[in-house]
Design a protein around this motif. Structure first.
Motif, PDB file in Angstrom:
ATOM      1  N   GLY A  80      37.206  38.095  41.267  1.00 14.27           N
ATOM      2  CA  GLY A  80      38.273  37.632  40.376  1.00 14.27           C
ATOM      3  C   GLY A  80      38.120  36.146  40.111  1.00 14.27           C
ATOM      4  O   GLY A  80      38.052  35.350  41.050  1.00 14.27           O
ATOM      5  N   PHE A  81      38.064  35.777  38.846  1.00 16.43           N
ATOM      6  CA  PHE A  81      37.887  34.368  38.499  1.00 16.43           C
ATOM      7  C   PHE A  81      38.922  33.996  37.457  1.00 16.43           C
ATOM      8  O   PHE A  81      38.996  34.623  36.410  1.00 16.43           O
ATOM      9  CB  PHE A  81      36.474  34.132  37.952  1.00 16.43           C
ATOM     10  CG  PHE A  81      35.987  32.718  38.134  1.00 16.43           C
ATOM     11  CD1 PHE A  81      36.722  31.648  37.643  1.00 16.43           C
ATOM     12  CD2 PHE A  81      34.805  32.454  38.800  1.00 16.43           C
ATOM     13  CE1 PHE A  81      36.286  30.336  37.822  1.00 16.43           C
ATOM     14  CE2 PHE A  81      34.362  31.147  38.980  1.00 16.43           C
ATOM     15  CZ  PHE A  81      35.096  30.091  38.487  1.00 16.43           C
ATOM     16  N   VAL A  82      39.722  32.999  37.751  1.00 15.97           N
ATOM     17  CA  VAL A  82      40.745  32.551  36.805  1.00 15.97           C
ATOM     18  C   VAL A  82      40.484  31.085  36.485  1.00 15.97           C
ATOM     19  O   VAL A  82      40.401  30.252  37.387  1.00 15.97           O
ATOM     20  CB  VAL A  82      42.164  32.740  37.390  1.00 15.97           C
ATOM     21  CG1 VAL A  82      43.217  32.193  36.447  1.00 15.97           C
ATOM     22  CG2 VAL A  82      42.422  34.223  37.671  1.00 15.97           C
ATOM     23  N   PHE A  83      40.325  30.812  35.203  1.00 17.01           N
ATOM     24  CA  PHE A  83      39.983  29.461  34.750  1.00 17.01           C
ATOM     25  C   PHE A  83      41.214  28.756  34.216  1.00 17.01           C
ATOM     26  O   PHE A  83      42.279  29.342  34.055  1.00 17.01           O
ATOM     27  CB  PHE A  83      39.015  29.524  33.566  1.00 17.01           C
ATOM     28  CG  PHE A  83      37.725  30.224  33.820  1.00 17.01           C
ATOM     29  CD1 PHE A  83      36.587  29.507  34.132  1.00 17.01           C
ATOM     30  CD2 PHE A  83      37.624  31.605  33.714  1.00 17.01           C
ATOM     31  CE1 PHE A  83      35.392  30.152  34.339  1.00 17.01           C
ATOM     32  CE2 PHE A  83      36.423  32.248  33.921  1.00 17.01           C
ATOM     33  CZ  PHE A  83      35.301  31.521  34.237  1.00 17.01           C
ATOM     34  N   ILE A 147      45.547  36.620  35.560  1.00 14.73           N
ATOM     35  CA  ILE A 147      45.493  36.939  36.988  1.00 14.73           C
ATOM     36  C   ILE A 147      45.568  38.458  37.183  1.00 14.73           C
ATOM     37  O   ILE A 147      44.788  39.038  37.948  1.00 14.73           O
ATOM     38  CB  ILE A 147      46.624  36.217  37.762  1.00 14.73           C
ATOM     39  CG1 ILE A 147      46.393  34.698  37.724  1.00 14.73           C
ATOM     40  CG2 ILE A 147      46.692  36.711  39.211  1.00 14.73           C
ATOM     41  CD1 ILE A 147      47.545  33.873  38.296  1.00 14.73           C
ATOM     42  N   ALA A 148      46.455  39.103  36.443  1.00 15.13           N
ATOM     43  CA  ALA A 148      46.574  40.570  36.531  1.00 15.13           C
ATOM     44  C   ALA A 148      45.260  41.231  36.121  1.00 15.13           C
ATOM     45  O   ALA A 148      44.805  42.195  36.743  1.00 15.13           O
ATOM     46  CB  ALA A 148      47.718  41.063  35.641  1.00 15.13           C
ATOM     47  N   ARG A 149      44.638  40.689  35.088  1.00 19.91           N
ATOM     48  CA  ARG A 149      43.362  41.244  34.626  1.00 19.91           C
ATOM     49  C   ARG A 149      42.299  41.142  35.730  1.00 19.91           C
ATOM     50  O   ARG A 149      41.535  42.079  35.969  1.00 19.91           O
ATOM     51  CB  ARG A 149      42.902  40.497  33.370  1.00 19.91           C
ATOM     52  CG  ARG A 149      41.553  40.966  32.850  1.00 19.91           C
ATOM     53  CD  ARG A 149      41.108  40.196  31.634  1.00 19.91           C
ATOM     54  NE  ARG A 149      41.080  38.755  31.894  1.00 19.91           N
ATOM     55  CZ  ARG A 149      40.704  37.852  31.013  1.00 19.91           C
ATOM     56  NH1 ARG A 149      40.342  38.228  29.794  1.00 19.91           N
ATOM     57  NH2 ARG A 149      40.707  36.572  31.325  1.00 19.91           N
ATOM     58  N   ALA A 150      42.265  40.007  36.395  1.00 20.25           N
ATOM     59  CA  ALA A 150      41.296  39.850  37.481  1.00 20.25           C
ATOM     60  C   ALA A 150      41.601  40.823  38.623  1.00 20.25           C
ATOM     61  O   ALA A 150      40.695  41.429  39.206  1.00 20.25           O
ATOM     62  CB  ALA A 150      41.303  38.406  37.987  1.00 20.25           C
ATOM     63  N   LEU A 151      42.888  40.996  38.920  1.00 23.69           N
ATOM     64  CA  LEU A 151      43.274  41.878  40.032  1.00 23.69           C
ATOM     65  C   LEU A 151      42.948  43.345  39.740  1.00 23.69           C
ATOM     66  O   LEU A 151      42.783  44.144  40.669  1.00 23.69           O
ATOM     67  CB  LEU A 151      44.771  41.745  40.312  1.00 23.69           C
ATOM     68  CG  LEU A 151      45.223  40.410  40.901  1.00 23.69           C
ATOM     69  CD1 LEU A 151      46.750  40.353  40.943  1.00 23.69           C
ATOM     70  CD2 LEU A 151      44.635  40.199  42.287  1.00 23.69           C
ATOM     71  N   ALA A 152      42.853  43.678  38.462  1.00 24.48           N
ATOM     72  CA  ALA A 152      42.612  45.077  38.079  1.00 24.48           C
ATOM     73  C   ALA A 152      41.283  45.597  38.611  1.00 24.48           C
ATOM     74  O   ALA A 152      41.082  46.801  38.729  1.00 24.48           O
ATOM     75  CB  ALA A 152      42.669  45.220  36.561  1.00 24.48           C
ATOM     76  N   MET A 153      40.358  44.685  38.908  1.00 24.95           N
ATOM     77  CA  MET A 153      39.060  45.110  39.435  1.00 24.95           C
ATOM     78  C   MET A 153      39.048  45.156  40.963  1.00 24.95           C
ATOM     79  O   MET A 153      37.993  45.263  41.584  1.00 24.95           O
ATOM     80  CB  MET A 153      37.955  44.181  38.924  1.00 24.95           C
ATOM     81  CG  MET A 153      37.737  44.282  37.420  1.00 24.95           C
ATOM     82  SD  MET A 153      37.207  45.940  36.898  1.00 24.95           S
ATOM     83  CE  MET A 153      35.497  45.897  37.430  1.00 24.95           C
ATOM     84  N   ASP A 154      40.232  45.071  41.565  1.00 29.89           N
ATOM     85  CA  ASP A 154      40.352  45.091  43.024  1.00 29.89           C
ATOM     86  C   ASP A 154      39.385  44.119  43.698  1.00 29.89           C
ATOM     87  O   ASP A 154      38.582  44.509  44.554  1.00 29.89           O
ATOM     88  CB  ASP A 154      40.120  46.511  43.563  1.00 29.89           C
ATOM     89  CG  ASP A 154      41.124  47.485  42.977  1.00 29.89           C
ATOM     90  OD1 ASP A 154      42.322  47.153  42.965  1.00 29.89           O
ATOM     91  OD2 ASP A 154      40.700  48.560  42.505  1.00 29.89           O
ATOM     92  N   PRO A 155      39.446  42.856  43.314  1.00 26.60           N
ATOM     93  CA  PRO A 155      38.487  41.888  43.851  1.00 26.60           C
ATOM     94  C   PRO A 155      38.715  41.638  45.335  1.00 26.60           C
ATOM     95  O   PRO A 155      39.870  41.556  45.772  1.00 26.60           O
ATOM     96  CB  PRO A 155      38.775  40.615  43.050  1.00 26.60           C
ATOM     97  CG  PRO A 155      40.208  40.738  42.660  1.00 26.60           C
ATOM     98  CD  PRO A 155      40.444  42.209  42.437  1.00 26.60           C
TER      99      PRO A 155
END
Ligand code: ADP
Ligand code: MG
Length: 242
Positions: A80-83, A147-155
Motif C-alpha cells: 500500500g502506497f499513499v502519496f 487509503i481505502a484503495r490501497a487497503l483493498a489489496m490487503d497490504p
C-alpha cells in the motif's frame, strides 16, 4: 517486515541514500522525518522499487525487493502506497477506484470487490460516497479514498509519503485520524510526515534522516525530548520556530 541493509543509492553522482541500515518490525509504526532533500521520499520509494538502489539489500516480508526474478507489478500492487497527490481515476466512481486492482490483479468477482469497497469506505468514514466521483470530493476525502484503495489489496504494510502535505489545514486531521486507526489495528506503517504530533502519539519509532543518512532512530519521547545529534536538534528547533 521491511529490512534495509547497507542501502546506497545515487542519482548520477549525487549520493541520495548513504549506507542506510534499518528494520521495520511487523505491526510497527515508523515516522520518517528530516529536512527537505534529506532522502525520505527516496528511502520509502525504494521499498516498492519505485527507485532502484545501487548496493545493499531491501527485504519486504522476506522477499528481496531488488531480485531480478521478482514480479514487480504484482509485488507493487500488494504494497500500500499513499502519496501526497491522490491519483484517483477521475472518470471512475469512488467505489470503482477501490475495486479496480482487486478485480484486475486479484481477479476478484465484481460483487465481492464492491462489497469489500463498501466495507473500506465505511472504515474511512465515507460510506455515503461510493457512487460519487473524485472531483466531487474534498482533498481530505479523496486522500481517504486513496487509503481505502490501497487497503483493498490487503497490504502487509502501508507506506505514506507526506499524505497530508497537499491538504488544506482543516482536512489534515481526518486523514491522520484514519492513519491512527490503522496503526491501532496493528498495520505495519512507514510514514514520511511533518506532523510531529502524529509522530509523538502514534509512532513506535522515529527515524531522522539528513543528507541521505539515517542519523537517528529512537522512540518518539526520546527523540523529541533528547535528540542526540546536532542535526536533529537543529531540525526540531527549526520546526518549533515555524
Ligand atoms: P525528501 O523526500 O527528504 O525531501 P528526496 O528523497 O525527494 O528528499 O530527495 C533527496 C535528494 O535527492 C534531493 O537532493 C533531491 O534533489 C535528489 N533527487 C530526488 N529525486 C531525484 C531524481 N529523480 N534525480 C536526481 N536527483 C534526485
Ligand atoms: Mg519527499
Amino acid at each position: 517486515m521491511i529490512n534495509f541493509k547497507r542501502v546506497n543509492k545515487w542519482y548520477g553522482s549525487y549520493h541520495a541514500l548513504n549506507d542506510v541500515t534499518a528494520e521495520v518490525a511487523r505491526g510497527e509504526v515508523i515516522v520518517v522525518c528530516g529536512p527537505s532533500g534529506s532522502g525520505k521520499s527516496t528511502l520509502i520509494r525504494t521499498v516498492n522499487r519505485l527507485e532502484d538502489i545501487q548496493n545493499g539489500t531491501i527485504e519486504f516480508g522476506g522477499k528481496d525487493v531488488n531480485s531480478p526474478v521478482l514480479d514487480i507489478n504484482k509485488f507493487r500492487s500488494h504494497v500500500g502506497f499513499v502519496f501526497q497527490s491522490f491519483n484517483l481515476f477521475p472518470h471512475l466512481s469512488v467505489a470503482e477506484n477501490i475495486m479496480l486492482a482487486p478485480m484486475s490483479v486479484q481477479k476478484k468477482k465484481k460483487s465481492d470487490a464492491r462489497q469489500r469497497a463498501a466495507q473500506l469506505l465505511e472504515r474511512v468514514g465515507l460510506a455515503s460516497k461510493a457512487d460519487s466521483y473524485p472531483g466531487q470530493l474534498s482533498g481530505g476525502q479523496q486522500q481517504r479514498v486513496a487509503i481505502a484503495r490501497a487497503l483493498a489489496m490487503d497490504p502487509p504494510a502501508m507506506l505514506f509519503d507526506e499524505p497530508t502535505s497537499a491538504l488544506d489545514p482543516e482536512m489534515v486531521g481526518e486523514v491522520l485520524q484514519v492513519m491512527k486507526s490503522l496503526a491501532r489495528d496493528g498495520m505495519t506503517m512507514m510514514c514520511v510526515t511533518h506532523e510531529m504530533n502524529f509522530a509523538r502519539e502514534v509512532a513506535d519509532r522515529v527515524w531522522f534522516m539528513d543528507n541521505g543518512c539515517l542519523v537517528e532512530s529512537g522512540n518518539p519521547d526520546t527523540f523529541f525530548s533528547n535528540p542526540q545529534s546536532d542535526r536533529a536538534k537543529k531540525f526540531l528547533s527549526d520546526l518549533r520556530t515555524h
